[in-house]
Scaffold this motif. Structure first.
Motif, PDB file in Angstrom:
ATOM      1  N   GLY A   1       1.306  -7.041   0.803  1.00 23.57           N
ATOM      2  CA  GLY A   1       0.516  -6.690  -0.369  1.00 23.57           C
ATOM      3  C   GLY A   1       0.922  -7.505  -1.579  1.00 23.57           C
ATOM      4  O   GLY A   1       1.721  -8.430  -1.489  1.00 23.57           O
ATOM      5  N   THR A   2       0.342  -7.162  -2.710  1.00 25.44           N
ATOM      6  CA  THR A   2       0.691  -7.861  -3.941  1.00 25.44           C
ATOM      7  C   THR A   2       1.289  -6.876  -4.933  1.00 25.44           C
ATOM      8  O   THR A   2       1.066  -5.668  -4.841  1.00 25.44           O
ATOM      9  CB  THR A   2      -0.550  -8.507  -4.585  1.00 25.44           C
ATOM     10  N   ARG A   3       2.059  -7.415  -5.880  1.00 25.55           N
ATOM     11  CA  ARG A   3       2.651  -6.589  -6.919  1.00 25.55           C
ATOM     12  C   ARG A   3       1.768  -6.631  -8.159  1.00 25.55           C
ATOM     13  O   ARG A   3       1.200  -7.683  -8.484  1.00 25.55           O
ATOM     14  CB  ARG A   3       4.052  -7.105  -7.283  1.00 25.55           C
ATOM     15  N   VAL A   4       1.664  -5.500  -8.818  1.00 28.06           N
ATOM     16  CA  VAL A   4       0.976  -5.469 -10.111  1.00 28.06           C
ATOM     17  C   VAL A   4       2.002  -5.065 -11.169  1.00 28.06           C
ATOM     18  O   VAL A   4       3.060  -4.517 -10.828  1.00 28.06           O
ATOM     19  CB  VAL A   4      -0.207  -4.473 -10.113  1.00 28.06           C
ATOM     20  N   THR A   5       1.707  -5.341 -12.433  1.00 23.28           N
ATOM     21  CA  THR A   5       2.690  -5.051 -13.474  1.00 23.28           C
ATOM     22  C   THR A   5       2.138  -4.168 -14.588  1.00 23.28           C
ATOM     23  O   THR A   5       2.826  -3.877 -15.547  1.00 23.28           O
ATOM     24  CB  THR A   5       3.220  -6.360 -14.103  1.00 23.28           C
TER      25      THR A   5
ATOM     26  N   GLU B   1      -4.087  -3.743 -14.739  1.00 23.99           N
ATOM     27  CA  GLU B   1      -4.203  -4.666 -13.618  1.00 23.99           C
ATOM     28  C   GLU B   1      -4.479  -3.901 -12.315  1.00 23.99           C
ATOM     29  O   GLU B   1      -5.333  -4.290 -11.515  1.00 23.99           O
ATOM     30  CB  GLU B   1      -2.907  -5.475 -13.496  1.00 23.99           C
TER      31      GLU B   1
ATOM     32  N   TRP C   1       3.563  -1.296  -7.524  1.00 28.25           N
ATOM     33  CA  TRP C   1       3.899  -1.339  -8.949  1.00 28.25           C
ATOM     34  C   TRP C   1       5.291  -0.741  -9.115  1.00 28.25           C
ATOM     35  O   TRP C   1       5.465   0.455  -8.875  1.00 28.25           O
ATOM     36  CB  TRP C   1       2.848  -0.541  -9.741  1.00 28.25           C
TER      37      TRP C   1
ATOM     38  N   GLU D   1     -11.425  -5.694  -6.588  1.00 28.63           N
ATOM     39  CA  GLU D   1     -10.944  -6.414  -5.410  1.00 28.63           C
ATOM     40  C   GLU D   1     -11.067  -5.513  -4.180  1.00 28.63           C
ATOM     41  O   GLU D   1     -11.749  -5.822  -3.214  1.00 28.63           O
ATOM     42  CB  GLU D   1      -9.489  -6.835  -5.629  1.00 28.63           C
TER      43      GLU D   1
ATOM     44  N   LYS E   1      -7.816  -4.170  -9.977  1.00 28.50           N
ATOM     45  CA  LYS E   1      -7.766  -4.552  -8.552  1.00 28.50           C
ATOM     46  C   LYS E   1      -8.478  -3.508  -7.688  1.00 28.50           C
ATOM     47  O   LYS E   1      -9.193  -3.843  -6.740  1.00 28.50           O
ATOM     48  CB  LYS E   1      -6.313  -4.673  -8.084  1.00 28.50           C
TER      49      LYS E   1
ATOM     50  N   ASP F   1      -0.698  -2.208  -0.263  1.00 27.09           N
ATOM     51  CA  ASP F   1      -1.538  -3.338  -0.646  1.00 27.09           C
ATOM     52  C   ASP F   1      -1.254  -3.720  -2.096  1.00 27.09           C
ATOM     53  O   ASP F   1      -1.295  -4.889  -2.451  1.00 27.09           O
ATOM     54  CB  ASP F   1      -3.017  -2.956  -0.486  1.00 27.09           C
ATOM     55  N   TYR F   2      -1.012  -2.706  -2.908  1.00 28.99           N
ATOM     56  CA  TYR F   2      -0.676  -2.938  -4.310  1.00 28.99           C
ATOM     57  C   TYR F   2       0.576  -2.138  -4.641  1.00 28.99           C
ATOM     58  O   TYR F   2       0.592  -0.916  -4.486  1.00 28.99           O
ATOM     59  CB  TYR F   2      -1.826  -2.506  -5.225  1.00 28.99           C
TER      60      TYR F   2
END
Lengths: 249, 313
Positions: free
Chosen positions: A229-233, A237, B293, A245, A241, B290-291
């Motif tokens: 997965g991806t990191r968000v901050t 954001e 934080w 997305e 997503k 997937d996400y």
């Protein structure tokens, strides 16, 4: 009253299992084994019932390979009085296990059978219910509270909608859930004492039970893995997503 | 082939898990009968008749069946089951409680919690908390199966099947229903919700779960929890998601303050999109998210609510 506590030796709950390369099953060699966590809760509850004077004797029983003796010794060290090993390798399916347990119930005539709601290897969640059917006894599954009275057992069951209270006529079968109690650790002196407690051995043949498999395992594979997965901050954001997305909100 | 599906219901209406179980029967193919066994259960039987794919509803109405006690239900299932090639029940606490007892009466080795159907006798099921998938073939003449409801879509309800009465149940006199303490909630049910907001030990208290409830309401979501949060008494047992709790697969699963023990992942990793909010960047939950934080949840939740209020960009 006598209590029978069927238990199972499984891969330790904290170990990540590995599927064998030939897809024939899960790797059991050189893997740390332990008592199934739900079985520990059943043993603990039996000990507490004896401490409260409701129970005189606790018999633990397991069905499995020779090494399952270690699991029985663990239960004896916790406080069970004696043990029965039904030697069978590989461990039979739940229906066959229930038939073997029925044979032990016929010999020992317990007033209560306490067992875990499921073993964390096969995740079948069947044995207690099947034993109740074979014996024609009452059953309380997924029990988080238990009270033994003179002729009945009162239980609280954890069901999908919340909690359910039922009353079981003795002799009864109870499968235990996570929140019934917190099992004790065996002390060193009790581990030493457990080595001298009686342990009888049977086989399916000596008990006259057919344990031929009814299920053929064709293959065992890894589950599909999730892509990284991806990191968000920030919240903005993340919400962006999810909206644009993933399109899930 | 002929398939008997055992309906889960509360006598007046069907539980949603029944609809997913019928869908599994449709995948198998063949005539499908839906058994509604209860007490004063005409309402549930009427609803059962609307389920797409069902040929007949079999209604067994008897006071002994009102509360779903396995001791009274299993002999009824046994007496009917021999006419079928398959008997299916949802892998809910209802189905898990009942079907193995019936299987023992029929001398059948049940197959639990199937997640896929390969052929009429071959099924896929998760083992070891979903860390392996086993493909198994049943050698029994009648197949008794519990169905993982999240693996099959809910059947539609636009049909009108006939209802036939069946009998054969009797009071076994072994157990008695005393009462229940059901969690009442206006939110969607956990196992059928499109979005779930779930909290773990990181929530620290029952009061703090209120933050999650507020977030959930903004999203139209259900609220779930890890075992740790339930054991700590923050929320009732029926919130628990995991290997031995509820298995869920929503479109969106937001895990807040949940570390991600394998037992928890077992109950939610088939969710379409997973969001992890946790201040420990090493937490295993991030491996399936997937996400992710990495943030203190007590800062994140109010910010998230605020961001949700702002118009979509």
């Amino acid at each position: 009253m006598k209590v029978l506590v069927p238990i199972k030796r499984v891969i330790d709950a904290n170990i990540k299992v590995r599927v064998k390369a030939d897809e024939s099953g899960v790797e059991l060699n050189n893997v740390k084994m332990a008592m199934n966590p739900f079985c520990e809760i059943a043993v603990e509850e039996a000990i507490r019932l004896r401490e409260s004077g409701r129970v005189e004797e606790i018999i633990v029983v397991t069905v499995g390979p020779t090494q399952s003796q270690e699991t029985l010794r663990t239960a004896l060290a916790m406080g069970a009085d004696r043990a029965i090993l039904i030697e069978a390798d590989p461990a039979p399916e739940p229906l066959a296990v229930a038939k073997l347990l029925r044979a032990i119930v016929d010999k020992e005539a317990p007033g209560l059978v306490l067992l875990g709601k499921q073993a964390i290897d096969g995740d079948n969640n069947q044995t207690g219910q099947m034993l109740s059917g074979l014996l024609g006894w009452s059953i309380g599954t997924f029990v988080s509270r238990l009270q033994v009275e003179d002729a009945v057992v009162r239980v609280t069951r954890e069901v999908d909608g919340g909690l359910e209270n039922i009353e079981l006529v003795q002799p009864a079968i109870v499968t235990v859930d996570l929140r019934l109690n917190e099992p004790r650790y065996a002390s060193l002196p009790n581990i030493m004492k457990a080595k001298k407690k009686p342990l009888d051995t049977f086989t399916p043949e000596t008990l006259g039970v057919d344990v031929s498999p009814r299920i053929e395992t064709i293959k065992v594979i890894d589950p599909p893995s999730r892509a990284a997965g991806t990191r968000v901050t920030s919240a903005a954001e993340l919400v962006d997503k999810l909206r644009n997305e993933a399109k899930v909100i | 082939m002929s398939i008997l599906v055992i309906a889960e219901h509360d006598n007046t209406s069907l539980r949603p898990a029944t609809l997913n179980t019928v869908s599994a029967a449709v995948v198998l193919g063949g005539e499908i009968d839906l058994l509604v066994a209860g007490g004063n259960c005409q309402g549930a039987a009427d609803e059962a008749a609307t389920v797409d794919g069902v040929s007949r509803v079999l209604m067994a109405d008897d006071p002994a069946l009102t509360d779903g006690l396995a001791e009274n239900l299993a002999p009824l299932v046994e007496s009917i089951a021999r006419d079928y090639s398959h008997v299916l029940a949802p892998a809910t606490t209802y189905g898990k409680n009942l079907l193995p007892r019936a299987a023992a009466l029929l001398d059948v080795q049940q197959i639990s919690d199937i997640s896929a159907i390969e052929s009429p006798d071959t099924f896929v099921r998760p083992i070891y908390a979903g860390n392996a998938l086993a493909t198994v073939r049943s050698l029994d003449a009648v197949k008794l199966i519990t169905v993982r409801t999240t693996a099959f879509d809910a059947a539609g309800q636009s049909s009108a099947a006939p209802i036939e009465m069946v009998s054969g149940s009797q009071e076994a006199g072994l157990s008695k229903f005393i009462g229940e303490e059901l969690t009442r909630s206006e939110r969607p049910e956990l196992t059928t919700a499109d979005i779930i907001v779930s909290g773990g030990r990181g929530m620290q208290s029952s009061e703090n779960f209120g933050m999650l409830e507020s977030l959930a309401d903004k999203l139209g979501a259900a609220v779930g929890a890890s075992r740790a949060a339930v054991d700590a008494g923050y929320v009732p047992n029926d919130y628990q998601v995991g290997q031995t709790g509820k298995v869920v697969a929503p479109d969106l699963y937001i895990a807040v303050g949940i570390s991600g023990a394998i037992q928890h992942l077992a109950g939610m990793k088939d969710s379409k999109v997973i969001v992890a909010i946790n201040k420990d960047e090493e937490a295993p939950i991030f491996q399936v998210a997937d996400y992710g934080w990495v943030v203190d949840l007590f800062e994140a939740i109010p910010q998230l609510e605020e961001a949700l209020d702002s118009p979509s960009s």
